[in-house]
Design an enzyme around this catalytic site. Structure first.
Site, PDB file in Angstrom:
ATOM      1  CB  SER A 125       0.172  -0.139 -11.902  1.00 43.61           C
ATOM      2  OG  SER A 125       0.213  -1.111 -10.679  1.00 43.61           O
ATOM      3  CE1 TYR A 150       4.162  -0.019 -14.877  1.00 47.15           C
ATOM      4  CE2 TYR A 150       3.608  -1.281 -12.912  1.00 47.15           C
ATOM      5  CZ  TYR A 150       3.702  -0.981 -14.189  1.00 47.15           C
ATOM      6  OH  TYR A 150       1.801  -0.919 -14.675  1.00 47.15           O
ATOM      7  CE  LYS A 154       2.091   3.066 -14.358  1.00 46.99           C
ATOM      8  NZ  LYS A 154       2.040   3.974 -15.402  1.00 46.99           N
TER       9      LYS A 154
END
Length: 339
Positions: A125, A150, A154
C-alpha cells in the site's frame, strides 16, 4: 498443472485479479476465510471466465490449512491479498491488524518455504510512505512512518519480505504498492462489497446514490488542498488487477525482489470524485462535512513510471470510467452479493 494460489481471492481486488488470471489461462486456487468477502464473487468470476477454479475456505494463520493446500495443489506462485484493510478500524484494533496481516504473512511465508514455493506477489500500500514529504511518490523515497496500524502492518510485511529475500536469493518477490482502487468489472457482475459502513470513498458514494445511505460523510475540508478535501490517486481495479499479472510475468524471468507503485499519477479530491460520479451516474450525492479521520493524510499520488518501464504496465482507465463502472455494479447489485 501448476496453480497460482490467491489468498484473499474472494475479495474486491482479489476477485478481479482471479478473473484476469483465469482469462489468461492460469489455473487458480483461492484461499479466503470470507471474513470480508463472499463466495458468490467466485461463482460470478467463474461464470464470466467460463472456467473453473479451486476454492478453499481457510485462514492464512492456520498452518494445517496451508499445508493441506500446498500438498493438494502443485502451487508455483502466490498472490497474497489476505488481510484486514480499514484504516480507521486499524487505529481502534491495532492488535487484530498485526495478528492478521503480519503474523498471517509470516506463517504464509514459512509454509511457502516448507513447500518450496518461493514466488510471491504481495499486496502492499502507498500508506508505507507515511505522510508524504514530497509528491508524486516514487519507489526510491524513504518509507516514512505510516500514520495508522494498517499502513504500519504493510510496511512491516515489506521489511520482513526484504529480509526473507536477503536470507535466500531463490525467492522471487514483488511488492506492489497500491494507491486507491475504485471501479468494477464492466459487466457489473463483480465489484466492491464492503461489510457494514464502507471505509472507502467510492462504495460510500455509490451507496448514497442508490439510496442505501442518506448522505456521504466527507472527513475534513481544511486540508492544504485545492478544495480542502483529501486528494488521492484513484486507480481502476481492472488496471490494478492487471498489474499483478505483469508482476507474475516479471518474476518468471528470474529470482529478484522488486517494488512498484500502482497508480495513475493523478490526484483527485473527495469533491472531485463526487462531481465526477454525479456526472457519470446522473444521481445526486448529498454530503456533509465531518471532522478529519485519525490516520488520514492530506494528499497522496503516485509516480508509476517504474512499473511502466519494467513491467510494461500503465493505468489506462480514467475517472469517468471508474465512476461509470462503480455505478453499474452498485445499481445492478444494490445489496452487493447478498441479493
Amino acid at each position: 498443472m501448476e496453480y497460482v494460489l490467491v489468498t484473499g481471492g474472494a475479495g474486491y481486488i482479489g476477485s478481479h485479479t482471479v478473473l484476469q488470471l483465469l482469462q489468461a489461462d492460469y489455473p487458480v486456487v483461492v484461499l479466503d476465510n470470507l471474513s470480508n468477502a463472499s463466495e458468490e464473487s467466485l461463482r460470478r468470476v467463474q461464470a464470466l471466465s467460463g472456467k473453473t477454479l479451486a476454492f478453499v475456505k481457510g485462514d492464512i494463520r492456520d498452518r494445517a490449512c496451508l499445508q493441506k493446500v500446498f500438498s493438494q495443489f502443485s502451487v508455483s506462485a502466490v498472490i497474497h491479498f489476505a488481510g484486514l484493510k480499514a484504516v480507521g478500524e486499524s487505529v481502534e484494533k491495532p492488535l487484530s491488524y498485526y495478528d492478521n496481516n503480519v503474523s498471517g504473512s509470516v506463517i504464509l511465508c514459512e509454509e511457502m518455504a516448507r513447500a518450496k514455493v518461493k514466488t510471491l506477489v504481495f499486496s502492499s500500500s502507498a500508506t508505507v510512505y507515511g505522510d508524504p514529504i514530497a509528491l508524486p511518490l516514487n519507489e526510491n523515497m524513504p518509507q516514512g512512518v505510516p500514520t495508522n496500524p494498517y499502513g504500519m502492518s504493510k510496511l512491516m510485511i515489506e521489511n520482513i519480505l526484504k529480509d526473507v529475500y536477503r536470507s535466500d536469493n531463490d525467492w522471487n518477490i514483488a511488492l506492489l504498492r497500491y494507491f486507491n482502487p475504485v471501479g468494477a468489472h464492466i459487466s457489473g457482475q463483480i465489484g466492491e462489497d464492503p461489510n457494514g459502513i464502507p471505509n472507502n470513498l467510492m462504495p460510500f458514494i455509490t451507496q448514497v446514490a442508490v439510496g442505501k445511505r442518506a448522505q456521504l460523510s466527507v472527513f475534513g475540508n481544511d486540508y492544504d488542498t485545492p478544495d480542502g478535501t483529501g486528494v488521492r490517486d484513484y486507480i481502476h481495479v481492472e488496471d490494478l488487477a492487471n498489474g499483478h499479472l505483469k508482476a507474475l510475468e516479471k518474476l518468471a524471468t528470474g529470482a529478484c525482489l522488486v517494488t512498484y507503485n500502482l497508480g495513475t499519477g493523478n490526484g483527485y479530491s473527495v469533491l472531485d470524485m463526487v462531481k465526477a460520479f454525479e456526472l457519470a451516474s446522473g444521481q445526486a450525492v448529498p454530503y456533509q462535512i465531518c471532522p478529519r479521520r485519525s490516520g488520514d493524510v492530506a494528499s497522496c499520488f503516485a509516480d508509476a513510471s517504474l512499473a511502466a518501464q519494467e513491467l510494461g504496465w500503465r493505468a489506462t482507465r480514467g475517472i469517468e470510467e471508474m465512476c461509470a463502472d462503480s455505478w453499474r455494479w452498485q445499481s445492478q447489485n444494490p445489496n452487493g452479493y447478498n441479493k
